[in-house]
Design a protein around this motif. Structure first.
Motif, PDB file in Angstrom:
ATOM      1  N   LEU A  10      49.080 -37.516   0.371  1.00  0.00           N
ATOM      2  CA  LEU A  10      50.488 -37.883   0.193  1.00  0.00           C
ATOM      3  C   LEU A  10      50.895 -37.736  -1.263  1.00  0.00           C
ATOM      4  O   LEU A  10      51.975 -37.214  -1.572  1.00  0.00           O
ATOM      5  CB  LEU A  10      50.712 -39.319   0.670  1.00  0.00           C
ATOM      6  CG  LEU A  10      52.149 -39.836   0.565  1.00  0.00           C
ATOM      7  CD1 LEU A  10      53.081 -39.005   1.426  1.00  0.00           C
ATOM      8  CD2 LEU A  10      52.218 -41.312   0.973  1.00  0.00           C
ATOM      9  N   THR A  14      53.730 -34.941  -2.416  1.00  0.00           N
ATOM     10  CA  THR A  14      55.006 -35.390  -2.991  1.00  0.00           C
ATOM     11  C   THR A  14      55.172 -34.922  -4.438  1.00  0.00           C
ATOM     12  O   THR A  14      56.283 -34.582  -4.856  1.00  0.00           O
ATOM     13  CB  THR A  14      55.121 -36.920  -2.933  1.00  0.00           C
ATOM     14  OG1 THR A  14      53.970 -37.520  -3.543  1.00  0.00           O
ATOM     15  CG2 THR A  14      55.246 -37.402  -1.511  1.00  0.00           C
ATOM     16  N   THR A  15      54.076 -34.882  -5.188  1.00  0.00           N
ATOM     17  CA  THR A  15      54.196 -34.439  -6.577  1.00  0.00           C
ATOM     18  C   THR A  15      54.373 -32.929  -6.677  1.00  0.00           C
ATOM     19  O   THR A  15      55.021 -32.438  -7.611  1.00  0.00           O
ATOM     20  CB  THR A  15      52.957 -34.847  -7.407  1.00  0.00           C
ATOM     21  OG1 THR A  15      51.767 -34.408  -6.738  1.00  0.00           O
ATOM     22  CG2 THR A  15      52.917 -36.345  -7.614  1.00  0.00           C
ATOM     23  N   THR A  18      58.200 -31.766  -5.350  1.00  0.00           N
ATOM     24  CA  THR A  18      59.338 -32.150  -6.182  1.00  0.00           C
ATOM     25  C   THR A  18      59.510 -31.161  -7.338  1.00  0.00           C
ATOM     26  O   THR A  18      58.555 -30.503  -7.747  1.00  0.00           O
ATOM     27  CB  THR A  18      59.149 -33.567  -6.746  1.00  0.00           C
ATOM     28  OG1 THR A  18      57.855 -33.664  -7.366  1.00  0.00           O
ATOM     29  CG2 THR A  18      59.241 -34.612  -5.643  1.00  0.00           C
ATOM     30  N   CYS A 155      53.943 -26.020  -0.373  1.00  0.00           N
ATOM     31  CA  CYS A 155      54.977 -26.510  -1.306  1.00  0.00           C
ATOM     32  C   CYS A 155      55.541 -25.373  -2.143  1.00  0.00           C
ATOM     33  O   CYS A 155      56.764 -25.224  -2.276  1.00  0.00           O
ATOM     34  CB  CYS A 155      54.397 -27.597  -2.212  1.00  0.00           C
ATOM     35  SG  CYS A 155      53.982 -29.134  -1.356  1.00  0.00           S
TER      36      CYS A 155
END
Length: 204
Positions: A10, A14-15, A18, A155
């Motif tokens: 997680l 998330t890092t 973004t 990502c």
């Protein structure tokens, strides 16, 4: 143990999803060069960032705890380089867009860039510091590195394809110029927290 690995996944997802230097540059590369010509840049980040995290994890106790000032040295170098890239991106002339069309980041350039990327250092050291203990540290570093590797592909691909699809909406070279200026400003703003931290540590 499973819950801890889920927390690591997680954290990495998330890092990495973004906005940050890698994602902004990936989106800009997708717009200016297209997906195919950006693949080396994409794969260089996907391989370079986890490799950097692994080195940080394996040398964290030996180097960075002994010489903590190295963090700030790396931050200064990284901020300076990113501001230079912002300047180059913003001042790119409309006529030169076609000139540089064949010159995206290579695999090695993208991988090496991670070592001067402040966000990469922040999330790498943050993950190692937060999710490793003295018990089985080597395997923990392996799983954290694996988490970064698994998170990097989707990502970064999202930002790359987003940038490439923007090309349809930004066919006008002037609009591409405005986009590059906007991305340059975002890239510069992405290092503002690092600059603020350095100023508060040494000048205030």
């Amino acid at each position: 143990m499973v819950e801890n690995y889920l927390a690591v996944m997680l954290f990495t997802f998330t890092t990495m999803i973004t906005p940050g230097p890698n994602n902004i540059m990936m989106m800009s590369s997708g717009l200016n060069y297209g997906v195919r010509k950006s693949l080396q840049h994409y794969l260089g980040i996907c391989a370079g960032l986890p490799a950097m995290v692994a080195v940080i994890g394996l040398s964290f106790d030996l180097i960075f705890l002994e010489f903590p000032f190295l963090h700030d040295v790396i931050k200064v170098i990284g901020v300076s380089y990113l501001l230079y890239l912002s300047y180059r991106m913003a001042t790119l002339s409309i006529s030169s867009l076609q000139e540089i069309h064949k010159k995206p980041f290579t695999f090695m350039q993208a991988a090496a860039f991670q070592w001067v990327n402040p966000k990469a250092w922040t999330i790498g050291t943050g993950a190692i510091a937060a999710y490793t203990t003295d018990d089985g540290a080597l395997m923990q570093v392996f799983y954290i590195t694996l988490a970064f590797l698994l998170a990097a592909f989707p990502c970064l691909a999202a930002w790359l394809f987003f940038g490439a699809n923007l090309k349809r909406a930004l066919k006008n070279k002037f609009h591409q110029k405005l986009f590059n200026i906007s991305m340059a400003l975002l890239l510069a703003l992405s290092v503002l927290p690092v600059i603020t931290e350095l100023v508060s540590n040494y000048l205030l």
